[in-house]
Motif scaffolding. Sequence first.
Motif, PDB file in Angstrom:
ATOM      1  N   UNK A  19     -47.818 -20.002  55.801  1.00 23.61           N
ATOM      2  CA  UNK A  19     -47.397 -19.701  56.967  1.00 23.61           C
ATOM      3  C   UNK A  19     -45.906 -19.988  57.150  1.00 23.61           C
ATOM      4  N   UNK A  20     -45.450 -21.301  56.545  1.00 25.28           N
ATOM      5  CA  UNK A  20     -44.178 -21.514  56.252  1.00 25.28           C
ATOM      6  C   UNK A  20     -43.027 -20.660  55.558  1.00 25.28           C
ATOM      7  N   UNK A  21     -43.687 -19.891  54.642  1.00 24.71           N
ATOM      8  CA  UNK A  21     -43.022 -19.008  53.901  1.00 24.71           C
ATOM      9  C   UNK A  21     -42.565 -17.898  54.787  1.00 24.71           C
ATOM     10  N   UNK A  22     -43.069 -17.700  55.757  1.00 23.43           N
ATOM     11  CA  UNK A  22     -42.514 -16.506  56.818  1.00 23.43           C
ATOM     12  C   UNK A  22     -41.491 -16.946  57.580  1.00 23.43           C
ATOM     13  N   UNK A  23     -41.129 -18.224  57.554  1.00 22.40           N
ATOM     14  CA  UNK A  23     -40.030 -18.669  58.467  1.00 22.40           C
ATOM     15  C   UNK A  23     -38.586 -18.203  57.737  1.00 22.40           C
ATOM     16  N   UNK A  24     -37.663 -17.521  58.826  1.00 20.76           N
ATOM     17  CA  UNK A  24     -36.409 -17.348  58.316  1.00 20.76           C
ATOM     18  C   UNK A  24     -35.476 -17.976  59.247  1.00 20.76           C
ATOM     19  N   UNK A  25     -34.416 -18.850  58.597  1.00 21.31           N
ATOM     20  CA  UNK A  25     -34.232 -19.049  57.347  1.00 21.31           C
ATOM     21  C   UNK A  25     -34.960 -19.734  56.850  1.00 21.31           C
ATOM     22  N   UNK A  26     -35.214 -19.825  55.574  1.00 25.39           N
ATOM     23  CA  UNK A  26     -36.280 -20.782  54.768  1.00 25.39           C
ATOM     24  C   UNK A  26     -35.817 -22.134  55.189  1.00 25.39           C
ATOM     25  N   UNK A  27     -37.117 -22.852  55.201  1.00 24.03           N
ATOM     26  CA  UNK A  27     -36.917 -24.303  55.486  1.00 24.03           C
ATOM     27  C   UNK A  27     -36.549 -25.152  54.443  1.00 24.03           C
ATOM     28  N   UNK A  28     -35.675 -26.148  54.585  1.00 23.11           N
ATOM     29  CA  UNK A  28     -35.338 -27.103  53.761  1.00 23.11           C
ATOM     30  C   UNK A  28     -36.223 -28.035  53.366  1.00 23.11           C
ATOM     31  N   UNK A  29     -36.068 -28.602  52.309  1.00 22.45           N
ATOM     32  CA  UNK A  29     -37.411 -29.548  51.640  1.00 22.45           C
ATOM     33  C   UNK A  29     -37.689 -30.377  52.583  1.00 22.45           C
ATOM     34  N   UNK A  30     -36.704 -31.030  53.307  1.00 21.39           N
ATOM     35  CA  UNK A  30     -36.808 -32.172  54.249  1.00 21.39           C
ATOM     36  C   UNK A  30     -37.376 -31.885  55.520  1.00 21.39           C
ATOM     37  N   UNK A  31     -37.028 -30.594  56.036  1.00 17.77           N
ATOM     38  CA  UNK A  31     -37.598 -29.921  57.182  1.00 17.77           C
ATOM     39  C   UNK A  31     -39.166 -29.725  57.006  1.00 17.77           C
ATOM     40  N   UNK A  32     -39.349 -29.003  55.685  1.00 20.26           N
ATOM     41  CA  UNK A  32     -40.841 -29.035  55.338  1.00 20.26           C
ATOM     42  C   UNK A  32     -41.768 -30.016  55.296  1.00 20.26           C
ATOM     43  N   UNK A  33     -41.093 -31.377  54.755  1.00 21.52           N
ATOM     44  CA  UNK A  33     -41.657 -32.472  54.636  1.00 21.52           C
ATOM     45  C   UNK A  33     -42.052 -32.781  56.161  1.00 21.52           C
ATOM     46  N   UNK A  34     -41.171 -32.963  57.233  1.00 26.44           N
ATOM     47  CA  UNK A  34     -41.297 -33.410  58.479  1.00 26.44           C
ATOM     48  C   UNK A  34     -42.201 -32.601  59.351  1.00 26.44           C
ATOM     49  N   UNK A  35     -42.092 -31.360  59.164  1.00 29.90           N
ATOM     50  CA  UNK A  35     -42.960 -30.458  59.795  1.00 29.90           C
ATOM     51  C   UNK A  35     -44.387 -30.767  59.376  1.00 29.90           C
ATOM     52  N   UNK A  36     -44.623 -30.786  58.073  1.00 29.88           N
ATOM     53  CA  UNK A  36     -46.067 -30.706  57.636  1.00 29.88           C
ATOM     54  C   UNK A  36     -46.673 -32.178  58.175  1.00 29.88           C
ATOM     55  N   UNK A  37     -45.857 -33.348  57.889  1.00 30.53           N
ATOM     56  CA  UNK A  37     -46.430 -34.732  58.319  1.00 30.53           C
ATOM     57  C   UNK A  37     -46.547 -34.623  59.689  1.00 30.53           C
TER      58      UNK A  37
END
Length: 104
Positions: A19-37
Amino acid sequence: MKKDNKESIREYTQRWREAAAHVNPSLLEKEMINLFVNTFKAPYFEYLVRSSVQHFIDLVVIAERIEQAIGLGKIIDPTEKNGFTEKGNDIEEGGFQSTYHSYS
């Protein structure tokens, strides 16, 4: 998006990453971590939010360790029933009923 109780961490991570792969622009690593948590509930959230990981994959490893600890009974999952039910001032445990009195 939330993790299903019957879904493993590995399965949930795969679904979340897709699901996160479909986000444009791509998420930064830190953004992915925060959203996932923030998609987790207790007890995962409490442990993951305290971690100071730099990479998403490290967070997944921690989540898998939490999952294993829950399976071994070392961490209690509050979403699981523990055999106790409360009815008013009566507590039932394994088919037995006892009454307690509050003297406040």
